[in-house]
Each structure stands twice: as structure tokens, then as C-alpha cells.
Design a protein around this motif. Structure first.
Motif, PDB file in Angstrom:
ATOM      1  N   ASN A 103     -17.125  21.831  43.696  1.00 55.69           N
ATOM      2  CA  ASN A 103     -16.544  20.829  42.805  1.00 55.69           C
ATOM      3  C   ASN A 103     -17.620  19.906  42.230  1.00 55.69           C
ATOM      4  O   ASN A 103     -17.559  19.526  41.058  1.00 55.69           O
ATOM      5  N   ALA A 104     -18.599  19.537  43.062  1.00 58.39           N
ATOM      6  CA  ALA A 104     -19.663  18.631  42.601  1.00 58.39           C
ATOM      7  C   ALA A 104     -20.476  19.288  41.478  1.00 58.39           C
ATOM      8  O   ALA A 104     -20.821  18.636  40.478  1.00 58.39           O
ATOM      9  N   ILE A 105     -20.786  20.587  41.643  1.00 63.43           N
ATOM     10  CA  ILE A 105     -21.550  21.294  40.614  1.00 63.43           C
ATOM     11  C   ILE A 105     -20.734  21.423  39.333  1.00 63.43           C
ATOM     12  O   ILE A 105     -21.234  21.179  38.225  1.00 63.43           O
ATOM     13  N   GLU A 106     -19.461  21.800  39.469  1.00 63.14           N
ATOM     14  CA  GLU A 106     -18.623  21.977  38.287  1.00 63.14           C
ATOM     15  C   GLU A 106     -18.433  20.671  37.520  1.00 63.14           C
ATOM     16  O   GLU A 106     -18.481  20.636  36.286  1.00 63.14           O
ATOM     17  N   GLN A 107     -18.224  19.564  38.262  1.00 64.02           N
ATOM     18  CA  GLN A 107     -18.055  18.267  37.608  1.00 64.02           C
ATOM     19  C   GLN A 107     -19.349  17.846  36.898  1.00 64.02           C
ATOM     20  O   GLN A 107     -19.311  17.321  35.775  1.00 64.02           O
ATOM     21  N   ALA A 108     -20.488  18.072  37.549  1.00 65.31           N
ATOM     22  CA  ALA A 108     -21.770  17.711  36.938  1.00 65.31           C
ATOM     23  C   ALA A 108     -22.044  18.578  35.705  1.00 65.31           C
ATOM     24  O   ALA A 108     -22.584  18.095  34.699  1.00 65.31           O
ATOM     25  N   ALA A 109     -21.672  19.859  35.768  1.00 68.16           N
ATOM     26  CA  ALA A 109     -21.865  20.738  34.604  1.00 68.16           C
ATOM     27  C   ALA A 109     -21.007  20.272  33.436  1.00 68.16           C
ATOM     28  O   ALA A 109     -21.437  20.292  32.273  1.00 68.16           O
ATOM     29  N   GLN A 110     -19.787  19.837  33.727  1.00 66.20           N
ATOM     30  CA  GLN A 110     -18.927  19.317  32.664  1.00 66.20           C
ATOM     31  C   GLN A 110     -19.513  18.048  32.060  1.00 66.20           C
ATOM     32  O   GLN A 110     -19.422  17.821  30.841  1.00 66.20           O
ATOM     33  N   CYS A 111     -20.149  17.228  32.885  1.00 62.30           N
ATOM     34  CA  CYS A 111     -20.807  16.014  32.373  1.00 62.30           C
ATOM     35  C   CYS A 111     -21.917  16.358  31.391  1.00 62.30           C
ATOM     36  O   CYS A 111     -22.151  15.641  30.411  1.00 62.30           O
ATOM     37  N   VAL A 112     -22.626  17.467  31.667  1.00 62.79           N
ATOM     38  CA  VAL A 112     -23.664  17.917  30.737  1.00 62.79           C
ATOM     39  C   VAL A 112     -23.043  18.282  29.392  1.00 62.79           C
ATOM     40  O   VAL A 112     -23.525  17.883  28.320  1.00 62.79           O
ATOM     41  N   LEU A 160     -19.314  26.579  37.411  1.00 63.15           N
ATOM     42  CA  LEU A 160     -20.229  26.751  38.545  1.00 63.15           C
ATOM     43  C   LEU A 160     -21.464  27.525  38.118  1.00 63.15           C
ATOM     44  O   LEU A 160     -22.599  27.111  38.387  1.00 63.15           O
ATOM     45  N   GLU A 161     -21.276  28.661  37.452  1.00 62.12           N
ATOM     46  CA  GLU A 161     -22.400  29.485  37.014  1.00 62.12           C
ATOM     47  C   GLU A 161     -23.270  28.728  36.011  1.00 62.12           C
ATOM     48  O   GLU A 161     -24.497  28.756  36.091  1.00 62.12           O
ATOM     49  N   MET A 162     -22.608  28.050  35.072  1.00 65.44           N
ATOM     50  CA  MET A 162     -23.380  27.284  34.103  1.00 65.44           C
ATOM     51  C   MET A 162     -24.210  26.204  34.796  1.00 65.44           C
ATOM     52  O   MET A 162     -25.390  26.003  34.490  1.00 65.44           O
ATOM     53  N   GLY A 163     -23.598  25.515  35.762  1.00 64.99           N
ATOM     54  CA  GLY A 163     -24.296  24.435  36.452  1.00 64.99           C
ATOM     55  C   GLY A 163     -25.510  24.911  37.209  1.00 64.99           C
ATOM     56  O   GLY A 163     -26.589  24.315  37.132  1.00 64.99           O
ATOM     57  N   VAL A 164     -25.361  26.015  37.949  1.00 63.12           N
ATOM     58  CA  VAL A 164     -26.500  26.534  38.723  1.00 63.12           C
ATOM     59  C   VAL A 164     -27.607  27.017  37.797  1.00 63.12           C
ATOM     60  O   VAL A 164     -28.797  26.740  38.013  1.00 63.12           O
ATOM     61  N   LEU A 165     -27.247  27.747  36.723  1.00 61.07           N
ATOM     62  CA  LEU A 165     -28.255  28.308  35.827  1.00 61.07           C
ATOM     63  C   LEU A 165     -28.995  27.232  35.036  1.00 61.07           C
ATOM     64  O   LEU A 165     -30.103  27.476  34.539  1.00 61.07           O
ATOM     65  N   GLN A 166     -28.388  26.043  34.897  1.00 59.80           N
ATOM     66  CA  GLN A 166     -29.082  24.965  34.176  1.00 59.80           C
ATOM     67  C   GLN A 166     -29.773  23.980  35.105  1.00 59.80           C
ATOM     68  O   GLN A 166     -30.326  22.980  34.659  1.00 59.80           O
ATOM     69  N   SER A 167     -29.788  24.261  36.387  1.00 59.95           N
ATOM     70  CA  SER A 167     -30.338  23.310  37.354  1.00 59.95           C
ATOM     71  C   SER A 167     -31.857  23.418  37.461  1.00 59.95           C
ATOM     72  O   SER A 167     -32.470  24.421  37.081  1.00 59.95           O
ATOM     73  N   ALA A 168     -32.458  22.362  38.005  1.00 56.05           N
ATOM     74  CA  ALA A 168     -33.906  22.360  38.251  1.00 56.05           C
ATOM     75  C   ALA A 168     -34.282  23.480  39.215  1.00 56.05           C
ATOM     76  O   ALA A 168     -35.360  24.067  39.125  1.00 56.05           O
ATOM     77  N   MET A 169     -33.367  23.797  40.154  1.00 58.37           N
ATOM     78  CA  MET A 169     -33.649  24.852  41.121  1.00 58.37           C
ATOM     79  C   MET A 169     -33.801  26.198  40.409  1.00 58.37           C
ATOM     80  O   MET A 169     -34.778  26.925  40.624  1.00 58.37           O
ATOM     81  N   ALA A 188     -27.289  13.256  32.886  1.00 60.28           N
ATOM     82  CA  ALA A 188     -26.291  14.239  33.287  1.00 60.28           C
ATOM     83  C   ALA A 188     -26.946  15.425  33.975  1.00 60.28           C
ATOM     84  O   ALA A 188     -26.432  15.946  34.977  1.00 60.28           O
ATOM     85  N   HIS A 189     -28.087  15.855  33.458  1.00 69.25           N
ATOM     86  CA  HIS A 189     -28.814  16.967  34.088  1.00 69.25           C
ATOM     87  C   HIS A 189     -29.363  16.568  35.453  1.00 69.25           C
ATOM     88  O   HIS A 189     -29.357  17.370  36.393  1.00 69.25           O
ATOM     89  N   GLN A 190     -29.854  15.354  35.567  1.00 65.72           N
ATOM     90  CA  GLN A 190     -30.371  14.898  36.863  1.00 65.72           C
ATOM     91  C   GLN A 190     -29.264  14.850  37.913  1.00 65.72           C
ATOM     92  O   GLN A 190     -29.482  15.194  39.079  1.00 65.72           O
ATOM     93  N   LYS A 191     -28.064  14.459  37.476  1.00 68.60           N
ATOM     94  CA  LYS A 191     -26.908  14.467  38.380  1.00 68.60           C
ATOM     95  C   LYS A 191     -26.581  15.905  38.784  1.00 68.60           C
ATOM     96  O   LYS A 191     -26.269  16.181  39.948  1.00 68.60           O
ATOM     97  N   LEU A 192     -26.668  16.819  37.836  1.00 63.88           N
ATOM     98  CA  LEU A 192     -26.429  18.233  38.136  1.00 63.88           C
ATOM     99  C   LEU A 192     -27.478  18.767  39.103  1.00 63.88           C
ATOM    100  O   LEU A 192     -27.149  19.512  40.039  1.00 63.88           O
ATOM    101  N   ASP A 193     -28.741  18.396  38.914  1.00 61.97           N
ATOM    102  CA  ASP A 193     -29.809  18.823  39.828  1.00 61.97           C
ATOM    103  C   ASP A 193     -29.501  18.401  41.259  1.00 61.97           C
ATOM    104  O   ASP A 193     -29.677  19.180  42.213  1.00 61.97           O
ATOM    105  N   THR A 194     -29.057  17.171  41.409  1.00 59.97           N
ATOM    106  CA  THR A 194     -28.739  16.651  42.745  1.00 59.97           C
ATOM    107  C   THR A 194     -27.603  17.449  43.382  1.00 59.97           C
ATOM    108  O   THR A 194     -27.657  17.795  44.569  1.00 59.97           O
ATOM    109  N   ALA A 195     -26.593  17.773  42.582  1.00 60.74           N
ATOM    110  CA  ALA A 195     -25.448  18.525  43.112  1.00 60.74           C
ATOM    111  C   ALA A 195     -25.861  19.927  43.543  1.00 60.74           C
ATOM    112  O   ALA A 195     -25.431  20.422  44.597  1.00 60.74           O
ATOM    113  N   VAL A 196     -26.688  20.588  42.744  1.00 62.88           N
ATOM    114  CA  VAL A 196     -27.127  21.945  43.087  1.00 62.88           C
ATOM    115  C   VAL A 196     -28.045  21.915  44.303  1.00 62.88           C
ATOM    116  O   VAL A 196     -27.919  22.752  45.218  1.00 62.88           O
TER     117      VAL A 196
END
Length: 932
Positions: A839-848, A787-796, A876-884
Motif C-alpha cells: 500500500n505504501a508503494i502504491e500510494q507513493a506511486a500515485q503521488c508521483v 506497485l510495478e510502476m513504483g518499484v521500477l521508478q525507485s532509486a533502488m 514525491a519520488h523521494q517519498k516513493l524511494d523511502t517506501a520501496v
């Protein structure tokens, strides 16, 4: 005083009639040209030479019919002769003329026809004698009407500075230096400019004086210049009746430019030649706006090697002055230009505006502002003239109506020489604009003698009370480009100037030097304390709108009632000269008035052109959002794992190993391999580089003692720490086998490089096992998950990082206290983060992470390079951006964002909602600096 064009045209018509029947070269050519010069008011028969003996192309001797060095070459023929042959003959003379003698015009004539070639452009114009009045403006330089297309990047500016540089070096080598040398060079600059722009008449008077009235060996040049300066400082009516005729023709200049008596300079043959070489340039083409900076650089040999690198380009100056005042004035003019009464009122307004640059240098900003104000005044006079013409009234009276003047401009400059140049540069541009007016209306207009003087004060702007230079209630605009000096680069003297200004602000020690001008400007505005207070705009390094400086400087500025009215976000402040110097800057325009028409200038490419975006509010980070100035925090505003620095060795490198040293140690002492750990910093992480360290925490003392290479390294650490001037470091000498600061987690942790390239769309981060030692150039988040990794790597989060982080040059500099701890996470300002969004953020972060493993041999630097980023990773990052983004929607976020600015505006609002529920940050005691 020069003749107006109507008079010159009348004289040209009379000349054409008088010489209509002339035909014989031998008997009539000389009087023909003497009479021709009289058309332009030139009665001095010595300005040109008849029948000058020169070598033609090929080496044979020839005679130029008429030659005025640097101005005019004439080949005259009897009526009806072939002008093509005459042109070939005239051009043949040019090849063997010294460069400095090359004329600006080549004319061939057979009494009935003229053919004129302008050497600078190659243009040729042919006409008959009877039509001379229609083409007489071709010879405008003879009457002082010479208007150039002034180009800031014109090579003539650098060439002129280089020639003056040679003269400077020669004078300095002779022992003539300091204040006297500076004043002498400024006076010579004025004389060279005056020679080519009609201030001295006839043209080239100064050059002729040097060439004709001083000895070739230069022995009397110093005294003769002293005599000339005295003449230029004496009104014609007060001059000695027996003064030399050639000196008597020089105009009275006044303006105190020639008032001071200088010690006599000694010249040599080479120095005299250097001055004449400078005379040969066309100084009417010089841009006073940038030449001042170039001229200043000739005083420094090191700076001269990079000549032209540090002047402020005209385009960049316009970025500041257009939104500060110029666009608004032009818009007002467009509204009222059809109403003569309102035109008069508008013109009066222009004459009352005042401009103040409290760090004016050579006057670049003042010069361009003055030129643009005069350009606008010219438009006003033109419009007024057209309205008058429609009513059958007489044309405009230029001499009485030109009202904008140099005494509307004020400045402070800490060095004497640039202050003098700034004053002269304003006079030079004044005359250039007077020439524009002269050509426009056909009436010669010049402000000679100089009656109005720019108010340039030689002084320290941080010590001087600005109200003593120009009272704030009389000031219209404050503008300029204060010094770009970081907090660490300030000299002791600069710190001594800085501190008294800044002691009203807690924590000011982190601020750049330029911040003092912002504080002085705010106090200057508050001395008026109403909406009539001046408006201000400064160019600054972008650091004052990023990172920890914002919370310190702008929290105070906003508390003073300051509103940012326009801003250029980060762009490259550079010019087109060789040795181009560039720095990342912002422009901040501010005042006490909360104007509705705010504008942010955005740059998709920092070296490109900006896009003007209307804004409701411009906050200290230069985004359209509520006024927020983040303070450093020791803990996050949201309930997330804390971030900390990696471990600091403080060992002078003795506990660190490269791969070769590691292999050698393990080869001779394989039993210590378990004491060697991977040592990871930002550079190693991004570039897949290997470094190692001795990690001796909880190591068996007997193993250490039995390994001489390790003991030797520990002894070196102890010696280094013992010799330190820092008490804390001396204390660490008691445990020389350990890192100075140990923050290594015992479990997996999230790793962030402290510095990362601004070119990356996403910040590369990753998980590390506890056996990898993170060093001080990294940040770590123990106990962090996907979760933390996903948010910190997001476009937001990246949009937040770009806006609020500090910078290392232009690269992002991540910080826990400013970036991470102030970041508003999803689920903390409204509805809690749902399992679905988590869950969406964590799954997207794992995809990265999975996408990275497809390119195991590539470094993170390559994977995250915008030019080489794999499609799978980008998707993968674009998917993570959408989730965040989706996780923020319950807190008022959008489904999608058009720009970083939109994201940051939302995050600032979210930040305020979160922090409004937190207790106020306790003020920290200021720590005294320690010796390192």
C-alpha cells in the motif's frame, strides 16, 4: 661524450681568471667568445657567425656581434659600456630575423658583466664575470644539458606535427610514399630531436648540415640525407678517413634505426624550407608520450584536420599505470629508502620488471611507463647518493648504476608505421631521462650509440602467440588501450581475427572487439597459472561491463580464475587538444591473484577526478559486490508481470502518419478516423510529440477498399516486404495491412522508453490506454499496476539499471531480458511483501502521477531534467524511494543507503539468494545470422 658539470665549472673559473682584464671590444671580443665556447667543449669555430649583417627594427643595417641561429645571439661592448643600450640593440635585431632563426638565449656582455635573457620565458639574469661558474648552467644547452619541463598538452607538440605534416605532403606529392616515406619521417624525427637534446653535438648540428651543406633549391638534399644516415649507422672507427669534417662529428647511433638503405628522395626549394622550418622548433620540449600519435595522424589528411583529437592524454594513462604498478612501487620505495642494502635490492627489482602492451599503437603507454620507472630509479639513486654522502663515500657512479632500460618494454602493433614510432619514442624519452640524470648529478650521461632496443613487434596481436613476444613467466605487467570497436562496426577482417580467439565462449557474437584482448590475456595468465603470473590492466569502452556483454565475457573470465584487482568506473576518456575526442570508458585491472587491497575509482562527474574507494570484491559490473554475471532471461526471476517490446510495423513507414498527413486523410475520408491510432515510441513519450499510425487489425475490409489513400499505402507495404531478402519479411507480405509484429495489449499497460538520458535521476514511465499503439522503441508491461510502476521508478531499481543495463552511447538502454527479468523484487527472497509495504508503494506511486498532473503542459523530458525538475515531483519520488527501501528491509535491506554502490551490492546478494532456488537456465542454441 659531453663534459660533466664539475669540468664545465672548472673551465668557467679558469675562463674568468684568463679574461679578467679584457676590455676592448674590437680586439678581444672574438677570441673571448671562442674561448667561451671551449668551456662547453665546443671547438668548432663554424657554429656561430661573427659580425652578421642584418636589418634592425626600422630598416637600418646593423651587425650582430655573434649569432648562432636558433641558439644564441650576442651583443658585445667594451668594458663599462651601458648594457641597457646593448639590450635594446640586440632585441632590435630579433624583429627581422626569420622565425626559425630566433635564438633561445640573448646575451649582452662588456667582458665584466653578463646579462642573459631566456626568450622562451622572458627571464633575465645578470651576473659578473667572476661569478660565471655559478650561473654556467644557464648555457647548459651548449653542452647538451637541456632539460625541459615536458608538457603533454604543450602547443609545440601539435605545431611540430603540423610542420612534419607539410613535409610529408610535399614528399608524397613528389611520388615518394609508402614504407620509404614512413621510415624517412621517423629518421628525421630522431634527427630533429637529437639536434636539440645533446645527442648531436654541438647543438643544431643537423640543422647546420642541412643549411650549410645542401643547395638552396633542395636538389642535393636527398643524397646528402642518405649520406648522413649512412654515417649515423657507421661506428666512428669504421668510417672513411676522408669523410667530410662536418659529417664526421655526428655520433654513431646504431639501434638499426639507420640500417636500411632507402630509395633517394627528391626535394625542392619549398621542401627544403619545410625541413628547416621543422628544425627551428625546440624539439627538446616535445613529449614522446603523445607526439607519436600526433605524428601518426599526419599520415592521414582527414585525421590531421582534427590533429590532436585522438591521442591518449598523460593523465588518463596514469589512471591505469598508477594502480597497476606505480603506486605499489613508490610505496615500497618509501618503506626502504633509508636502508642502503634494501635500496640495492629494490633497484635490482626495477631493472628486472618487464612491460607488455599487446596493442601498443605509437607506444603511449609504454613511454609513460618507462618515464615513470626512470623517475623512480632517479629517486633511488638520489637516496643512495645521500646515504653515501653521510658515510663520506664518493658520489654515485651514474654510468654504471643506471640500469632501467628500453629493452624491458615489449609491444605488438598491427601497423608498421606506429610500431616504428613506438620504438623511436622510447629512445627519445630514454634520452630525456638521461638528461635529467645528467643535470641531477652533474655527470653527462647518454646511451649513444644505442645498444638496447625496445621489443616492438609489427604483427596482429590476435593472431600472434603472446608468449612468442614475451613469455608470460617473464612478464610483469600487461597494459594498454586495445581498439574501441563495437560488435556492429567490425570489418570482415576483424571478425576473422576475432572469431578464432573467442570461439571458446558461447554467444561471443554480442561482444565488442576489445573483448578478444581480455580473452587472450586470460589465456596468457593461465599459461603461468600461479600468483606470479603478470597483472593486467586495459582501457575499454564501458560496454563490456554493462548489459548482455557481462554475462557472456565475464562469466568465462571468472571461470578462468581471473580476479578484478582495481577498476575505474565509467569516465570520459579525452584530452585537452583541439577537436577533443571523448568516449565513455572504464579501466579494468585483473590477474589470477585474489588481492586483498582492491580499489574502485568512482566518478561523481565522469569528466572530473575519481574518488578511490577500498573494496572487498570487485565484480564484473565494477561494484563492490559478489561475483555475478547476469545472463539473458526470457522470463522474470520473480513472480511479476512479463515485459515485452511494443509492436513492430516493418512497413518502411507506409503505415505511419505525421499530424499533417493524419488531418488530411481524416479531412477527405472522415469515416477512417477510427482506424487511426496514436503511435507512441520513447521519443514521443518523453517529448510529448504526436505521431499516428493506421491500425487495421480487425478493420472492415470494405472500409479499407473504399479508401484509396489507405489502399495505396498497403500496396507500398506489400511491395517493400516482397522485395526484402529476409524470408520472414517476405512472409509478412501476405498481410500487408497489419504490423509485422503485433503485441498491443487490450487493456491499460505500463510504458517504458527503451532509451533514456543518463542525466535523469529517475526513469520516466507511465500508464497508457490500449488505444495508444506502443512501437518497437518502447517496452511495455501489460497488467501492471501502481506497485510495478513504483518499484521500477525507485532509486533502488535505478541503481540496478545504471549498473547492469546496456548503453546507447552513454544513455541507459533498458532491456527486458537483462535488466527487468533479472531484477530482484521486494518480497521474493524472504518474508513476503506485506500489505503495509504494498500500500505504501502504491500510494507513493500515485503521488508521483499526481505531481506530474500539476504541470500538464510540461513534457516528461522537462519534468525529469535535473535542472528543471519541479520540487513537488522530486519530493514525491523521494517519498516513493523511502517506501520501496522499506519494502526490502525484511529481506535484509538497509533503512537508507549512502550510494548506488551500496544498493547494488545488496541487490546482487538478493539476486543470488533468489536465483539459487531457480532451475538452471537452459542453454539456447546459437542461431545463424540472417540477411536483413
Amino acid at each position: 661524450m659531453g663534459l660533466n658539470w664539475n669540468e664545465i665549472k672548472s673551465r668557467a673559473l679558469l675562463f674568468s681568471k684568463t679574461w679578467a682584464d679584457a676590455s676592448n671590444e674590437d680586439s678581444e671580443a672574438k677570441p673571448f667568445w671562442i674561448a667561451f665556447f671551449e668551456i662547453f667543449g665546443i671547438t668548432d669555430k663554424r657554429v656561430a657567425t661573427f659580425e652578421l649583417n642584418v636589418k634592425k627594427l626600422g630598416g637600418s643595417q646593423g651587425f650582430v656581434d655573434l649569432f648562432w641561429p636558433g641558439v644564441l645571439l650576442v651583443e658585445h661592448k667594451s668594458r663599462g659600456k651601458n648594457l641597457d643600450d646593448a639590450v635594446d640593440q640586440a632585441v632590435g635585431y630579433l624583429h627581422n630575423l626569420p622565425e626559425r632563426d630566433l635564438p633561445q638565449l640573448v646575451v649582452v656582455c662588456d667582458f665584466a658583466r653578463f646579462r642573459v635573457r631566456i626568450l622562451a620565458t622572458g627571464e633575465t639574469v645578470e651576473f659578473e664575470l667572476q661569478h660565471l661558474h655559478k650561473h654556467v648552467k644557464l648555457f647548459g644547452l651548449l653542452a647538451g644539458y637541456k632539460v625541459q619541463d615536458i608538457r603533454a598538452e604543450d602547443p609545440v607538440n601539435i605545431k611540430a606535427a603540423e610542420r612534419m605534416g607539410r613535409l610529408h605532403d610535399a614528399l608524397k606529392a613528389s611520388g615518394y610514399e609508402g614504407h620509404a616515406l614512413e621510415v624517412l619521417l621517423v629518421r628525421l624525427l630522431f634527427c630533429l630531436f637529437a639536434d636539440d637534446t645533446g645527442i648531436f653535438q654541438p647543438a643544431q648540428s643537423f640543422r647546420d648540415f642541412v643549411e650549410e651543406r645542401t643547395a638552396p633549391d633542395g636538389s642535393d638534399l636527398g643524397p646528402r640525407l642518405g649520406q648522413l644516415f649512412q654515417v649515423l649507422n657507421t661506428h666512428e672507427a669504421s668510417r672513411n678517413k676522408h669523410i667530410d669534417e662536418q659529417l664526421a662529428k655526428f655520433a654513431y647511433i646504431n639501434g638499426k634505426l639507420f640500417e636500411e638503405t632507402l630509395p633517394m628522395a627528391d626535394f625542392s626549394t619549398a621542401m627544403r624550407e619545410a625541413l628547416l622550418d621543422a628544425c627551428a622548433l625546440d624539439w627538446s620540449a616535445i613529449s614522446p608520450a603523445i607526439f607519436g600519435s600526433l605524428f601518426q595522424s599526419i599520415m592521414d589528411e582527414k585525421a590531421r584536420r582534427n590533429l590532436g583529437a585522438h591521442y591518449t592524454s598523460e593523465a588518463n594513462i596514469l589512471k591505469l599505470i598508477k594502480p597497476l604498478f606505480l603506486d605499489e612501487l613508490h610505496a615500497e620505495f618509501e618503506r626502504i629508502k633509508g636502508n642502503r642494502h634494501k635500496l640495492v635490492e629494490f633497484h635490482t627489482k626495477l631493472k628486472q620488471l618487464t612491460f607488455f602492451d599487446p596493442a601498443c599503437g605509437c607506444g603511449n603507454f609504454l613511454v609513460i611507463s618507462y618515464r615513470e620507472l626512470r623517475e623512480l630509479e632517479l629517486q633511488v639513486l638520489r637516496a643512495d647518493n645521500e646515504l653515501s654522502a653521510h658515510k663520506g663515500q664518493l658520489s654515485v657512479d651514474v654510468n654504471n648504476l643506471i640500469g632501467v632500460n628500453v629493452d624491458q618494454f615489449y609491444g605488438i602493433e598491427i601497423e608498421e608505421f606506429p610500431a616504428q614510432i613506438a620504438q623511436v619514442a622510447l629512445w627519445l624519452v630514454d634520452h630525456q631521462m638521461n638528461l635529467r640524470v645528467s643535470v641531477e648529478f652533474g655527470l653527462y650521461f647518454a646511451r649513444i650509440p644505442l645498444k638496447s632496443t625496445p621489443h616492438i613487434q609489427h604483427g596482429n596481436a590476435l593472431r600472434v602467440d603472446w608468449n612468442d613476444v614475451l613469455p608470460a613467466q617473464r612478464c610483469s605487467y600487461v597494459l594498454g588501450n586495445p581498439p574501441f570497436i563495437g560488435k556492429k562496426e567490425q570489418t570482415p577482417q576483424q571478425k576473422a581475427d576475432f572469431e578464432p580467439v573467442m570461439n571458446c565462449i558461447k554467444g561471443f557474437g554480442v561482444l565488442d572487439f576489445v573483448a578478444a584482448w581480455y580473452v587472450k590475456a586470460a589465456c596468457y595468465l593461465r599459461s603461468v597459472e600461479n600468483e606470479a603470473a603478470p597483472r593486467v590492466a586495459f582501457v575499454s569502452t564501458n560496454s563490456i561491463t554493462q548489459g548482455e556483454q557481462v554475462g557472456v565475457l565475464w562469466a568465462w573470465m571468472v571461470a578462468q580464475g581471473v580476479h578484478i584487482q582495481f577498476a575505474h568506473r565509467t569516465f570520459s576518456w579525452s584530452n585537452e587538444a583541439r577537436g577533443n575526442a571523448a568516449v565513455h570508458c572504464v579501466i579494468v585491472g585483473f590477474g589470477l591473484e585474489d588481492r586483498k587491497d582492491k580499489t574502485i575509482f568512482e566518478y561523481a562527474d565522469i569528466k572530473g577526478e575519481p574518488l578511490a574507494v577500498p573494496a572487498k570484491n570487485i565484480n564484473p559490473y565494477l561494484v563492490d559486490a559478489t561475483n555475478v554475471a547476469l545472463s539473458k532471461r526470457s522470463t522474470p526471476i520473480c513472480n511479476v508481470p512479463e515485459m515485452q517490446y511494443g509492436s513492430m510495423a516493418n512497413d518502411d513507414g507506409h503505415l505511419l502518419l505525421d499530424s499533417k498527413e493524419k488531418d488530411e486523410l481524416a479531412g477527405t475520408h472522415p469515416e477512417v478516423l477510427k482506424l487511426i491510432r496514436p503511435f507512441m515510441g520513447g521519443q514521443e513519450f518523453l517529448n510529448a510529440e504526436l505521431r499516428w499510425c493506421l491500425w487495421l487489425k480487425d478493420a472492415n475490409p470494405s472500409l479499407i477498399k473504399s479508401t484509396p489513400p489507405i489502399l495505396e499505402r498497403i500496396n507500398s507495404v506489400k511491395k517493400f516486404r516482397t522485395q526484402s531478402n529476409r524470408v520472414a519479411t517476405k512472409k509478412l507480405a501476405e498481410t500487408p495491412s497489419l504490423f509485422g509484429e503485433i503485441r498491443q495489449p487490450n487493456s491499460s499497460y505500463l510504458f517504458l522508453p527503451k532509451v533514456s538520458s543518463e542525466n535523469r535521476k529517475y526513469l520516466p514511465i507511465g500508464f497508457m490506454s490500449p488505444d495508444v499503439i506502443a512501437n518497437g522503441s518502447s517496452l511495455i508491461v501489460p497488467s501492471a499496476g501502481l506497485l510495478e510502476m513504483g518499484v521500477l521508478q525507485s532509486a533502488m531499481h535505478m541503481s540496478w539499471l545504471r549498473s547492469v543495463c546496456g548503453r546507447m552511447k552513454s544513455d541507459y538502454q533498458y532491456s527486458a531480458s537483462n535488466v527487468y527479468n533479472n531484477y530482484p523484487w521486494p518480497g521474493f527472497a524472504g518474508e513476503a511483501l506485506s500489505d503495509k509495504h504494498r500500500n505504501a508503494i502504491e500510494q507513493a506511486a500515485q503521488c508521483v502521477l499526481d505531481a506530474r498532473t500539476q504541470f500538464a503542459d510540461a513534457s516528461l523530458a522537462d519534468l525529469y531534467d535535473p535542472l528543471t525538475m519541479p520540487t513537488a515531483l522530486l519530493k514525491a519520488h523521494q517519498k516513493l524511494d523511502t517506501a520501496v527501501d522499506a519494502a526490502y528491509q525484511p529481506s535484509g535491506g538497509k533503512k537508507s543507503y549512502a550510494s548506488d554502490a551500496e544498493r547494488v551490492a545488496f541487490l546482487f546478494e538478493l539476486y543470488q539468494r533468489i536465483t539459487s532456488l531457480l532451475p538452471a537456465i537452459a542453454a539456447k542454441k546459437t542461431r545463424k545470422s540472417k540477411e536483413s
